[in-house]
Design a protein around this motif. Structure first.
Motif, PDB file in Angstrom:
ATOM      1  N   PHE A   1       0.867  -1.178   0.000  1.00  6.88           N
ATOM      2  CA  PHE A   1       0.000   0.000   0.000  1.00  6.88           C
ATOM      3  C   PHE A   1       0.903   1.226   0.000  1.00  6.88           C
ATOM      4  N   THR A   2       0.322   2.416  -0.030  1.00  6.47           N
ATOM      5  CA  THR A   2       1.176   3.607   0.035  1.00  6.47           C
ATOM      6  C   THR A   2       0.800   4.430   1.257  1.00  6.47           C
ATOM      7  N   PHE A   3       1.836   5.049   1.877  1.00  2.00           N
ATOM      8  CA  PHE A   3       1.623   5.992   2.970  1.00  2.00           C
ATOM      9  C   PHE A   3       2.313   7.290   2.595  1.00  2.00           C
ATOM     10  N   GLU A   4       1.554   8.353   2.518  1.00  2.35           N
ATOM     11  CA  GLU A   4       2.100   9.651   2.092  1.00  2.35           C
ATOM     12  C   GLU A   4       2.788   9.511   0.733  1.00  2.35           C
ATOM     13  N   GLY A   5       2.227   8.678  -0.132  1.00  2.00           N
ATOM     14  CA  GLY A   5       2.752   8.528  -1.485  1.00  2.00           C
ATOM     15  C   GLY A   5       3.906   7.552  -1.616  1.00  2.00           C
ATOM     16  N   GLU A   6       4.414   7.055  -0.480  1.00  2.00           N
ATOM     17  CA  GLU A   6       5.572   6.154  -0.516  1.00  2.00           C
ATOM     18  C   GLU A   6       5.079   4.706  -0.512  1.00  2.00           C
ATOM     19  N   ALA A   7       5.676   3.880  -1.383  1.00  2.00           N
ATOM     20  CA  ALA A   7       5.278   2.471  -1.436  1.00  2.00           C
ATOM     21  C   ALA A   7       5.783   1.747  -0.193  1.00  2.00           C
ATOM     22  N   VAL A   8       4.885   1.107   0.551  1.00  2.00           N
ATOM     23  CA  VAL A   8       5.248   0.381   1.767  1.00  2.00           C
ATOM     24  C   VAL A   8       4.494  -0.947   1.794  1.00  2.00           C
ATOM     25  N   GLU A   9       4.700  -1.714   2.866  1.00  2.00           N
ATOM     26  CA  GLU A   9       4.102  -3.032   2.935  1.00  2.00           C
ATOM     27  C   GLU A   9       3.560  -3.321   4.332  1.00  2.00           C
ATOM     28  N   GLY A  10       2.351  -3.848   4.392  1.00  2.00           N
ATOM     29  CA  GLY A  10       1.813  -4.360   5.641  1.00  2.00           C
ATOM     30  C   GLY A  10       1.616  -5.851   5.489  1.00  2.00           C
ATOM     31  N   ARG A  11       0.784  -6.416   6.363  1.00  2.00           N
ATOM     32  CA  ARG A  11       0.527  -7.861   6.297  1.00  2.00           C
ATOM     33  C   ARG A  11      -0.976  -8.108   6.325  1.00  2.00           C
ATOM     34  N   GLU A  12      -1.373  -9.184   5.696  1.00  2.00           N
ATOM     35  CA  GLU A  12      -2.744  -9.661   5.775  1.00  2.00           C
ATOM     36  C   GLU A  12      -3.115  -9.788   7.268  1.00  2.00           C
ATOM     37  N   GLY A  13      -4.272  -9.267   7.639  1.00  2.00           N
ATOM     38  CA  GLY A  13      -4.678  -9.321   9.048  1.00  2.00           C
ATOM     39  C   GLY A  13      -4.364  -8.043   9.801  1.00  2.00           C
ATOM     40  N   ASP A  14      -3.587  -7.122   9.181  1.00  2.00           N
ATOM     41  CA  ASP A  14      -3.302  -5.835   9.821  1.00  2.00           C
ATOM     42  C   ASP A  14      -4.508  -4.913   9.697  1.00  2.00           C
ATOM     43  N   SER A  15      -4.741  -4.087  10.718  1.00  2.00           N
ATOM     44  CA  SER A  15      -5.547  -2.892  10.505  1.00  2.00           C
ATOM     45  C   SER A  15      -4.602  -1.866   9.890  1.00  2.00           C
ATOM     46  N   VAL A  16      -5.154  -0.794   9.315  1.00  2.00           N
ATOM     47  CA  VAL A  16      -4.281   0.235   8.741  1.00  2.00           C
ATOM     48  C   VAL A  16      -3.355   0.786   9.828  1.00  2.00           C
ATOM     49  N   ALA A  17      -3.900   1.001  11.042  1.00  2.00           N
ATOM     50  CA  ALA A  17      -3.085   1.547  12.130  1.00  2.00           C
ATOM     51  C   ALA A  17      -1.974   0.577  12.520  1.00  2.00           C
ATOM     52  N   ALA A  18      -2.282  -0.702  12.593  1.00  2.00           N
ATOM     53  CA  ALA A  18      -1.257  -1.690  12.960  1.00  2.00           C
ATOM     54  C   ALA A  18      -0.132  -1.692  11.933  1.00  2.00           C
ATOM     55  N   ALA A  19      -0.510  -1.618  10.653  1.00  2.00           N
ATOM     56  CA  ALA A  19       0.509  -1.615   9.599  1.00  2.00           C
ATOM     57  C   ALA A  19       1.408  -0.389   9.738  1.00  2.00           C
ATOM     58  N   LEU A  20       0.820   0.777  10.012  1.00  2.00           N
ATOM     59  CA  LEU A  20       1.617   2.004  10.135  1.00  2.00           C
ATOM     60  C   LEU A  20       2.537   1.928  11.362  1.00  2.00           C
ATOM     61  N   LEU A  21       2.033   1.401  12.478  1.00  2.00           N
ATOM     62  CA  LEU A  21       2.868   1.282  13.681  1.00  2.00           C
ATOM     63  C   LEU A  21       4.016   0.298  13.447  1.00  2.00           C
ATOM     64  N   ALA A  22       3.746  -0.777  12.713  1.00  2.00           N
ATOM     65  CA  ALA A  22       4.799  -1.756  12.426  1.00  2.00           C
ATOM     66  C   ALA A  22       5.867  -1.156  11.515  1.00  2.00           C
ATOM     67  N   LEU A  23       5.487  -0.124  10.754  1.00  2.00           N
ATOM     68  CA  LEU A  23       6.448   0.563   9.877  1.00  2.00           C
ATOM     69  C   LEU A  23       7.172   1.694  10.611  1.00  2.00           C
ATOM     70  N   GLY A  24       6.813   1.921  11.882  1.00  2.00           N
ATOM     71  CA  GLY A  24       7.495   2.949  12.663  1.00  2.00           C
ATOM     72  C   GLY A  24       6.834   4.314  12.630  1.00  2.00           C
ATOM     73  N   HIS A  25       5.616   4.391  12.097  1.00  2.00           N
ATOM     74  CA  HIS A  25       4.920   5.679  12.057  1.00  2.00           C
ATOM     75  C   HIS A  25       4.036   5.842  13.301  1.00  2.00           C
ATOM     76  N   ASP A  26       4.540   6.584  14.292  1.00  2.00           N
ATOM     77  CA  ASP A  26       3.754   6.816  15.504  1.00  2.00           C
ATOM     78  C   ASP A  26       2.817   8.003  15.345  1.00  2.00           C
ATOM     79  N   ALA A  27       3.187   8.962  14.495  1.00  2.00           N
ATOM     80  CA  ALA A  27       2.358  10.158  14.285  1.00  2.00           C
ATOM     81  C   ALA A  27       1.618  10.004  12.966  1.00  2.00           C
ATOM     82  N   THR A  28       0.307   9.881  13.031  1.00  2.00           N
ATOM     83  CA  THR A  28      -0.452   9.595  11.818  1.00  2.00           C
ATOM     84  C   THR A  28      -1.479  10.665  11.499  1.00  2.00           C
TER      85      THR A  28
END
Lengths: 473, 97
Positions: free
Chosen positions: B14-41
């Motif tokens: 998926f993309t966050f702020e236009g940057e291509a990133v990756e989460g996992r099946e079963g993640d909520s959007v918030a969980a995926a962002l936290l796993a990528l190190g984004h605490d401020a959303t």
């Protein structure tokens, strides 16, 4: 169980609607299904379980030996609910409930109204707000939030984790982190030492309760692996170079993540919006809906089961879900009084057993007033960024309760609709006014209780009378 | 940063702020962002202060993000889907902006 994927598959009316698929809702569904009645179960999450049994249907922890038992507790109940003859719409946001038992529900970007002859509200609990300076900083989250990430995604926090607060969940999650091999660096225990005096009269009941052995084991495991500072009387968090800094009287600690918790309180927004009466519970320091032994509220046909009716834990919630469903079956003519009473007896006994010992936990873990009242510089209302100082100024200008403070300051008016601030606002105002919390009316909650787009409401089916009213015919 | 105890789930781009990133099946959007190190959303609508997920159960609304152009989405409740375009929700709207 028939799993629905959108609001279009809902019927217009149901005999019974159960809102929330945690322990109380799952139990109610398991009991109410298969009696020839139409039963609808709604939940905001993608599956069964609620918060306490998060991810019970497909746990990422099954592959983690040290934590493989975490989803175990709710498995049998989730399987019983899944076997029940009910309709289940997951991912469903309920944004309206009224005394006529009309339910506004939204899923996948579309909204719908359904009507139910009986409603069981099982919206559970939420963590009590902990309004300390810095609790809104990125990197600070609740212990329950971190535990949700563990149960639903198998995620653990990295780096220096500082946990702070009080209550069973604080110790449970710390023990789970220890088991996972990622112990927190520091646990700041804010349980007031003076609470032991209030808790002691309830000690005997607690020692005879199922909580005693479990609790002692947890505390011992955490204390073996984690530095614990007890009797912490105040806390503040600030941003520091490269992370966060936590300060308490007598110390400071650097942190990459701070996890806060001071118990749980009923999640009452939907019940309040419907018109259920609430009363202040002094022992749990929160508003609790008035219910009878069957879960019935002041509103005909609307009952409440589980922690929404007062915090008693997952097992008691499960028992109360069965009891409320049996009362609904009786009211709907599917069960005579004698059969209802006979079926309810073992659940009422279980509920009593699991309530034993709670008085001790309530007294021991009641947060000190200093952690329930917002200090001047701390944010009380996170949505509208209203501080303790602003609330006290509003009181000086004549605000007597949360409904007046809302008009002065907008606290309770943001997207969370008072979920995160109401108790803090009430306790801050009563402390400033020198009155008892029970003398103050809770925040008046109006629908929609969760945000729903105008497009969704506009696209809903309307009756001829409604169209005529809008078009002026 | 959050770390996954188990790496078995299917990756979801998926993309966050236009940057291509990756989460996992079963993640909520918030969980995926936290796993990528984004605490401020998000940035708040009052002072513009940075915020991130606080409760992860749909009650605090501090995880509000824009998903595929729609604002006010609760990242903790929305299951992550491949191809989602996720952006921070930025503060209050300025008149004329």
């Amino acid at each position: 169980m028939k799993r629905l994927s959108d609001v279009a598959s809902l019927r217009e009316g149901y005999d019974l609607a159960i809102i929330g698929a945690g322990p109380a809702g799952m139990a109610a569904a398991a009991t109410a299904g298969g009696r020839g009645l139409s039963v609808l179960l709604l939940d905001e999450n993608p599956g069964l379980g609620g918060q306490v049994h998060r991810g019970v249907e497909a746990s990422p922890l099954a592959a983690v030996p040290a934590l493989a038992n975490v989803p175990g507790a709710g498995r049998a109940l989730a399987q019983a609910a899944a076997r029940a003859e009910v309709e289940f719409l997951p991912g469903a946001t309920v944004w309206h409930l009224d005394a006529a038992r009309r339910i506004g529900v939204s899923a996948g970007g579309a909204a719908r109204m359904v009507v139910a002859r009986r409603v069981i509200i099982a919206t559970g609990a939420l963590e009590r707000p902990m309004p300390i300076p810095g609790w809104t900083l990125p990197g600070v989250m609740s212990v329950g939030a971190a535990q949700t990430l563990l149960k639903a995604q198998g995620l653990v926090p990295e780096g220096r984790v500082v946990m702070a607060g009080s209550g069973p969940l604080l110790w449970l999650y710390a023990a789970q982190l220890v088991a996972a091999g990622h112990p927190p660096a520091l646990l700041l225990d804010t349980t007031p030492r003076a609470n032991w005096r209030a808790a002691l009269p309830h000690l005997w009941d607690f020692l005879r309760s199922p909580y005693a052995a479990k609790g002692a084991g947890l505390l011992a495991r955490v204390r073996r692996g984690v530095r614990v500072v007890s009797g912490v009387a105040s806390l503040a968090i600030r941003a520091a170079p490269g992370g966060l800094e936590v300060a308490w009287p007598g110390g400071t600690a650097r942190a990459d993540r701070v996890l806060l918790h001071q118990g749980v309180v009923p999640q009452t927004n939907l019940a309040q919006a419907a018109g259920c009466e609430l009363a202040w519970d002094k022992a749990q320091a929160c508003f609790v809906p008035r219910t009878d032994g069957w879960g019935e509220t002041n509103l005909p046909g609307i009952a409440i089961a589980g922690d929404t009716a007062g915090i008693a834990g997952a097992e008691a919630a499960e028992a109360s879900g069965h009891v409320a469903a049996l009362a609904a079956l009786h009211a709907l003519g599917a069960l005579d009084g004698a059969a209802r009473d006979a079926a309810a007896a073992p659940h009422q006994a279980a509920r009593a057993r699991w309530r034993r010992g709670r008085a001790f936990l309530d007294a021991l873990y009641l947060p000190a007033p200093g952690f329930r009242v917002a200090p001047d510089e701390a944010i009380a209302c996170r949505c509208e960024e209203v501080t303790g100082a602003a609330l006290r100024e509003a009181v000086r200008l004549g605000a007597t309760g949360p409904n007046q403070a809302k008009a002065f300051l907008r606290c309770g008016m943001g997207p969370c609709q008072g979920r995160m601030c109401m108790l803090t606002v009430v306790e801050t105002i009563v402390a400033a006014r020198g009155v008892a919390p029970g003398t103050i009316k809770p925040l008046r909650i109006r629908p929609p209780v969760k945000p729903v787009t105008l497009a969704e409401i506009a696209a809903m089916d309307s009756t001829e009378a409604e169209r005529a009213a809008v078009e002026g015919r | 940063m959050f770390r996954r105890l188990h790496e078995g789930a299917t990756p979801l781009p998926f993309t966050f702020e236009g940057e291509a990133v990756e989460g996992r099946e079963g993640d909520s959007v918030a969980a995926a962002l936290l796993a990528l190190g984004h605490d401020a959303t998000r940035e708040t609508g009052v002072s513009g202060a940075p915020r991130g997920p606080y409760c992860m159960m749909g009650v605090c609304f501090d995880c509000l993000v824009m998903i595929d152009g729609v604002g006010n989405r609760q990242a903790c409740l929305v299951p992550l889907r491949a191809g989602m375009e996720v952006r921070r929700q930025r503060g209050r709207r300025k008149a004329g902006a």
